[in-house]
Structure formats: structure tokens, C-alpha cells
Design a protein around this motif. Structure first.
Motif, mmCIF file in Angstrom:
data_model
loop_
_atom_site.group_PDB
_atom_site.id
_atom_site.type_symbol
_atom_site.label_atom_id
_atom_site.label_comp_id
_atom_site.label_asym_id
_atom_site.label_seq_id
_atom_site.Cartn_x
_atom_site.Cartn_y
_atom_site.Cartn_z
ATOM 1 N N ALA A 276 -17.199 2.396 -2.009
ATOM 2 C CA ALA A 276 -16.240 2.654 -0.920
ATOM 3 C C ALA A 276 -15.380 3.878 -1.229
ATOM 4 N N LEU A 277 -14.920 3.984 -2.482
ATOM 5 C CA LEU A 277 -14.012 5.089 -2.812
ATOM 6 C C LEU A 277 -14.747 6.423 -2.842
ATOM 7 N N TYR B 195 -15.469 -2.167 5.061
ATOM 8 C CA TYR B 195 -16.287 -3.062 4.250
ATOM 9 C C TYR B 195 -15.663 -4.452 4.274
ATOM 10 N N MET C 89 -17.059 -5.966 -8.510
ATOM 11 C CA MET C 89 -15.940 -5.280 -7.840
ATOM 12 C C MET C 89 -16.058 -3.773 -8.055
ATOM 13 N N LEU D 269 -16.192 -1.094 -5.069
ATOM 14 C CA LEU D 269 -15.113 -0.108 -4.884
ATOM 15 C C LEU D 269 -15.589 1.304 -5.202
ATOM 16 N N ASP D 270 -16.488 1.443 -6.177
ATOM 17 C CA ASP D 270 -17.039 2.784 -6.454
ATOM 18 C C ASP D 270 -17.712 3.326 -5.199
ATOM 19 N N VAL E 241 -11.469 -1.846 2.861
ATOM 20 C CA VAL E 241 -12.200 -2.954 2.227
ATOM 21 C C VAL E 241 -11.326 -4.193 2.357
ATOM 22 N N LEU F 24 -7.075 -0.920 0.982
ATOM 23 C CA LEU F 24 -7.687 -2.136 0.461
ATOM 24 C C LEU F 24 -6.851 -3.338 0.887
ATOM 25 N N TYR G 7 -9.069 -6.235 -7.372
ATOM 26 C CA TYR G 7 -9.116 -4.860 -6.864
ATOM 27 C C TYR G 7 -8.419 -3.907 -7.836
ATOM 28 N N VAL H 25 -5.064 6.027 -2.199
ATOM 29 C CA VAL H 25 -5.481 4.657 -1.905
ATOM 30 C C VAL H 25 -4.239 3.809 -1.687
ATOM 31 N N SER I 260 -11.032 -8.665 1.922
ATOM 32 C CA SER I 260 -11.555 -9.854 1.239
ATOM 33 C C SER I 260 -11.262 -11.138 2.018
ATOM 34 N N LEU J 98 -9.298 -0.100 -10.079
ATOM 35 C CA LEU J 98 -8.554 1.155 -9.877
ATOM 36 C C LEU J 98 -7.894 1.580 -11.181
#
Ligand code: GLA
Length: 605
Positions: free
Chosen positions: A529-530, A511, A522, A526-527, A416, A390, A363, A332, A418, A367
Motif C-alpha cells: 500500500a505504501l 485496501y 502486515m 503495508l509495503d 487501509v 491507515l 500497523y 502517513v 481493518s 512503520l
């Protein structure tokens, strides 16, 4: 001092002593003192009282460095140069007349003509148009909001100016001692200096880090800064040059590190790529502003807990040579840009609550809690080795950057992004048309309006899979142009409008998060997307246990770091040997309060 250290086998990273000019420089050259935006001169009596543009300072610093280098050039204990110290930690900019002249010269280089500068700064607005270079000044105190591009260029110039001071010393040292590597000590996410530009002219990155040992969030901030340090030179190992053994003296209250915590926090740095662990200071000073600052050798001498823990750590580190030059694998990347940071946080923005580090931490926290390794990458950096990228904020962006992200996603990557990204160009001029102009194609949407919230206001979003989260600070009013909504806003006049979107783009997906979420929201985003990107944590671990990994390409070294003040057990997928205790663990690893282990074989390889 150098002979004593050398006789004991201690190698030296010698500092050039240019960070704190002696008071006589101010007497002989009062113009070398820095001046604030309000015109206040900063006097000797503390440290760092020099104007980075002062000819007198630069000449004397160069002369000192030359003498030092000549004197120690062949000394066998000299292994590295530490130029200056924590550039800009107290004085990041100077507004004096000599600085104003240097600013004009920098602007002439950048723009070539006053007309081009007028265009870039948008000086037609508020009748700011300049007729002559000599009319241009630093952004000194003014009646109200100062021209934003002038402020942005001032930040760029101030970072460049100190880098020029660094380069003056570097040139001398490289001439006299070409084989001695060079560093200076960075301070993590330090706003005044664009460390991407700085790191390029160092041989090794060094970092100073003083997390508050009683603040649970501090370990996350420290981890984030370590990941940045590793990333600054593309994954090359770095040095934790300064930390404290016990407590600092500069917070209003300065709690002690608990027994074992100094060792644990040292291994946190090692797990994130540090190949060196050092301390400020060696012996506790008896006078001056730092006399209550911790040291390897405290006021109490060698019969102390702190000294014993230091000696023990030193003994352990000496046995870890196998880790040297191993790398931290990450799938990542977080895009991070100082120029966007500067521009995003100028005055007169839609909301002063949308700040770079806040966006970033939203973010990073997820992680960190998932133990997923992450690198930082500058805009334009190589993304080819990553599965997910990200983008917490990229306020400034251009077509080229957008094209590089499009290439990443279309070739199978997950992205992703923002709010308040892709709003303006490098001059801080807004792109006409809908936001975020350069990223519309990639995201498959447009934003015609945004709605910053009052601080105490929240809204809610509901997701397509039935979850519901509170939102804070901000809502983009999104119109889809190919993306699908995966969460919608619940209330206000834009109820039902998309709040989070997913756009299938080539072989990948992007995203967009058009609001700010709390930790649970969050984590949900992220879960998703990852996992779509196929990214998994290295080892499942109980709450408060940090897992990190270094590798030499063949052998993996898995770090298990217990930040809890109580013992825990970590389940192991395969038997593993702990490099620190030399014990073999089969099914579980028991870690005491603030315990640490470095496992070989825990991944079953
Ligand atoms: C910085 C400086 C040191 C010392 C420490 C105190 O890191 O580089 O000289 O002042 O802070 O924490």
C-alpha cells in the motif's frame, strides 16, 4: 526553592498542586472522596483522592490556584503553568451521589428529554426504560452486563468532567497571568481521557513517558506515544515533561537504563517533535512511595554516573536551539478516535481480543521498523496533506466521516482499514444491512458475517503474488462489490473467500484487511500500500537503528538512534555534519552502543 532556582537561571513550569488534596479536606468534606462502581470509598493515604464533581474539592482547588497565581504572577522565573498532574492516572471516575447528579445534568444537556435518552440507550431492551431523570445512575455495579450506551456515555462524561476541573484552573490562570502558557501532563495512549478534546484547551502538549529500558517493544510504544503527542496540536512541538534518568520504582522489577540509554531515549522524543526534555524527579527522595525512583540527582549525589549523564545531556540540549519549532514531516496518517476505543472494548463484543491498541500496534510496528513517519488524526481531521491513511479501527463511524475518507481516496489517496470498523453510530447502535455500512462504497465490499477465532486457533491466507501468511483472531466473510481480492482465506467453510481486498476508487485505492496478520503479513500489506502511495523511508538503516527527521522547511535534521547495545554503521547518501559531535561524516556514520547523531545534510540537500 523558587528563589534558589531563579538565582541559578532555572525557569519554572509551576504545578498548581491540586492533584493531591491534603487529608484535612476529607475530614471537613468526606463527600469529596471518590467512590468506586462497587460503592467503596477511596481514602487519603496515597494521592488523587478527590471526586472530580465534588463542589468542596473544586472550590478549594480554585482558591488554591487563585492564591498561587496571585503570588507568582510577576515572578521572572515563571514560564509555564502545569495544571494538576496526570489527570485520571489513579482515579478516572467517581460513582458517588454528587457524581450521579452531575451525570444526569450532562445527560440532560446531551439528550434534552428522557424519551430521547431512552431511544439512544436502547432501554426498551431488558426493561430498562427510564421514567424520570432521577432514576438514572452511573453504571454502578449491577447483576450483569450494563447498558452499553450508558457505559459509553459514562466514559464521555468522565473525560469531560476532569476537563471541566482543568478548565476551572485554566480560567483563573488565564485571568491572572494571561501571557503564561498552560499545560498538563498526558500519558500517551491513555484510555480514560479523550486527549483530542483536552489538547484543544492547552497551549502546549506535555507528556510523561516511562518505557521499560529492557523491553525491546517499549521503544516502539514510546515512539507511538510521541507521535500522538505531536499530533494532538497539529504538529506543534511538545514537551517530554517526565521521564526517568535511571529506573522507576513501580514495576515489579526495575532495571536500570544502560550508559547512554537515557540520552538516546531523550533524543528519541526530540526526533519525534519534542522541544523540551525534562525529568521526574530532581533530587532522589529519602522517604515516601517514590524513594527508589530515579532522579537527576540520585541518592549518591553528584559523583555518580547518572548525574554526569544528566549534566552532559543538559549541555548538549542547550546547543540544539536550531531545532526549536522545527516540524516532523509525515505523509502517513493513522485515524485514531477515543470514542471508538471506548465502544470497541465494552463487554458483549464478538471478540474481546480485538482491542484498539493491539490493532494500532500491528500497523505502527511496520512503520516504525521501516522508519516511516506517521501522524495521528482524529475523525474529521484534515487529511489533505497525506498520501496514505491507515484505519486500524473505527468501530464508531458516520456518513460524514465516510464521506471525508471517500474524498481523500477519490482524490488520489491510499487507505487501509481493518476489522470491526464502521459497525455502529455514536449511540453504539448497529447500522442495519451488511457491515461496514458507511464504508461499503469506499471499500467495494460487504460483510455478512464474521468469525472470531479461539485464542489458540490460526488460519492461513494466500496472496495473489504467491505469499502465504498465518492469520489470527478473526475472519470477515467478505463479499465483493467492486473490490478485487488480493489474498484469500485457505481453510474453514469460507476457504477461497477474500481475506484482503483492494478497491480502485476515483484516483486512489482502498485496501481492506478482513483478518489479523502477524508482523510479516502486515509488512507485506503495508509495503504494498505504501509503495503504491509513493512513500519511502528517509534513510536506509541497520536493524535496531531508528531514523527520524525534523525540518524547518529548508534544512532537514536527520536523527540516527542506535537502540542496539552494540556499535553499528549507517551508510550515508551524502556527507553530513553531526550536530551532537560536530563531526563531518562522509560515507558512513559510526554509532556506538545506544549512540545518537543528528545529521545535517544526510539527505544530500
Ligand atoms: C508520574 C507522576 C509523578 C511520579 C512518576 C513516577 O509520572 O506524575 O508524580 O509519580 O509518575 O514514575
Amino acid at each position: 526553592m523558587i528563589e534558589i532556582l531563579h538565582a541559578q537561571g532555572v525557569k519554572i513550569n509551576l504545578a498548581t498542586a491540586t492533584a493531591s488534596p491534603p487529608p484535612w479536606l476529607a475530614r471537613l468534606h468526606p463527600e469529596s472522596l471518590p467512590v468506586t462502581a462497587a460503592g467503596v470509598k477511596l481514602w487519603p493515604g496515597s494521592r488523587q483522592q478527590y471526586c472530580p464533581h465534588s463542589t468542596a474539592y473544586r472550590q478549594r482547588a480554585a482558591a488554591l490556584v487563585e492564591r498561587l497565581a496571585e503570588r507568582y504572577r510577576d515572578h521572572p522565573a515563571l514560564v509555564m503553568w502545569h495544571i494538576n498532574n496526570e489527570y485520571a492516572c489513579h482515579v478516572a471516575e467517581c460513582f458517588c451521589d454528587e457524581s450521579a447528579a452531575a451525570f444526569r445534568a450532562w445527560l440532560q444537556q446531551r439528550y434534552g428529554s428522557v424519551e430521547a435518552l431512552n431511544e439512544a440507550w436502547g432501554t426498551a431492551f431488558w426493561s430498562q426504560r427510564y421514567a424520570d431523570w432521577d432514576d438514572i445512575n452511573p453504571p454502578r455495579s449491577a447483576p450483569t452486563f450494563i447498558n452499553p450506551t450508558q457505559q459509553l456515555d459514562w466514559r464521555r462524561f468522565s473525560s469531560d468532567s476532569l476537563l471541566e476541573c482543568f478548565a476551572i484552573e485554566r480560567t483563573i490562570l488565564k485571568r491572572v497571568t494571561p501571557d503564561v502558557p498552560i499545560t498538563t501532563n498526558f500519558m500517551g495512549f491513555f484510555k480514560p481521557l479523550d486527549y483530542w478534546a483536552w489538547a484543544a484547551s492547552e497551549d502546549v502538549v506535555a507528556h510523561d513517558c516511562y518505557p521499560d529500558p529492557r523491553d525491546p517493544a517499549a521503544i516502539v510504544g514510546a515512539a507511538m506515544s510521541y507521535d500522538l503527542m505531536r499530533s494532538l496540536r497539529g504538529g506543534q512541538p511538545w514537551i517530554l515533561m517526565e521521564q526517568v534518568t535511571s529506573q522507576v520504582q513501580w514495576r515489579p522489577r526495575n532495571p536500570l537504563k544502560r550508559p547512554g540509554q537515557m540520552r538516546l531515549l531523550s533524543y528519541q522524543a526530540v526526533s519525534r517533535g519534542a522541544d523540551g526534555v525534562m525529568f521526574f524527579q530532581w533530587r532522589g527522595s529519602l522517604a515516601g512511595a517514590e524513594k527508589f525512583h530515579g532522579a537527576m540527582l540520585p541518592h549518591g549525589g553528584t559523583d555518580t554516573r547518572v548525574w554526569r549523564e544528566v549534566v552532559e545531556l543538559g549541555g548538549e540540549l542547550a546547543r540544539l536551539a536550531v531545532l526549536r519549532d522545527t516540524r516532523v514531516p509525515a505523509e502517513v496518517a493513522i485515524l485514531f478516535d477515543w470514542h471508538s476505543w471506548w465502544a470497541l472494548e465494552l463487554e458483549c463484543r464478538p471478540s474481546s481480543d480485538i482491542t484498539m491498541l493491539r490493532q494500532l500496534q500491528d500497523y505502527y510496528d511496520v512503520l516504525f521498523r521501516r522508519n516511516i513517519a506517521v501522524d495521528f488524526v482524529p475523525p474529521g481531521g484534515d487529511l489533505s496533506g497525506y498520501r496514505a491513511v491507515l484505519v486500524p479501527n473505527l468501530y464508531l463511524a458516520d456518513e460524514e466521516l465516510a464521506a471525508s475518507l471517500e474524498r481523500f481516496v477519490s482524490s488520489g489517496g491510499t487507505l487501509v482499514m481493518s476489522p470491526l470498523s464502521g459497525i455502529a453510530d455514536a449511540r453504539d447502535h448497529i447500522y442495519p444491512g451488511s457491515y461496514p455500512a458507511p464504508f461499503r462504497k469506499l471499500l467495494g465490499l460487504k460483510i455478512a458475517e464474521f468469525d472470531p477465532y479461539p485464542l489458540d486457533h490460526t488460519n492461513h491466507i494466500s496472496t495473489a503474488d504467491g505469499a502465504r501468511f498465518e492469520t489470527y483472531l478473526w475472519s470477515d466473510l467478505i463479499e465483493l462489490e467492486g473490490a478485487l481480492a488480493i489474498a484469500g482465506c485457505e481453510s474453514d467453510f469460507y476457504a477461497g473467500r477474500p481475506a484482503i481486498t483492494r478497491h480502485a476508487f476515483g484516483a486512489g485505492q482502498s485496501y481492506y484487511l478482513g483478518t489479523c496478520l502477524g508482523p510479516d503479513g502486515m509488512a507485506w500489506l503495508l509495503d504494498r500500500a505504501l509503495s503504491e502511495a509513493g512513500i519511502l523511508p528517509p534513510l536506509a538503516a541497520p536493524e535496531g537503528v531508528e531514523i527520524g527527521r525534523r525540518t524547518d522547511g529548508v534544512q532537514h535534521y536527520t536523527f540516527a538512534l542506535n537502540h542496539n547495545d552494540y556499535a553499528v554503521e549507517v551508510g550515508l547518501p551524502a556527507p553530513a555534519r553531526d550536530l551532537l559531535s560536530e563531526q563531518i561524516h562522509t560515507e558512513t556514520l559510526a554509532l556506538g552502543a545506544f549512540g545518537a547523531a543528528i545529521l545535517v545534510g544526510a539527505d544530500g540537500e
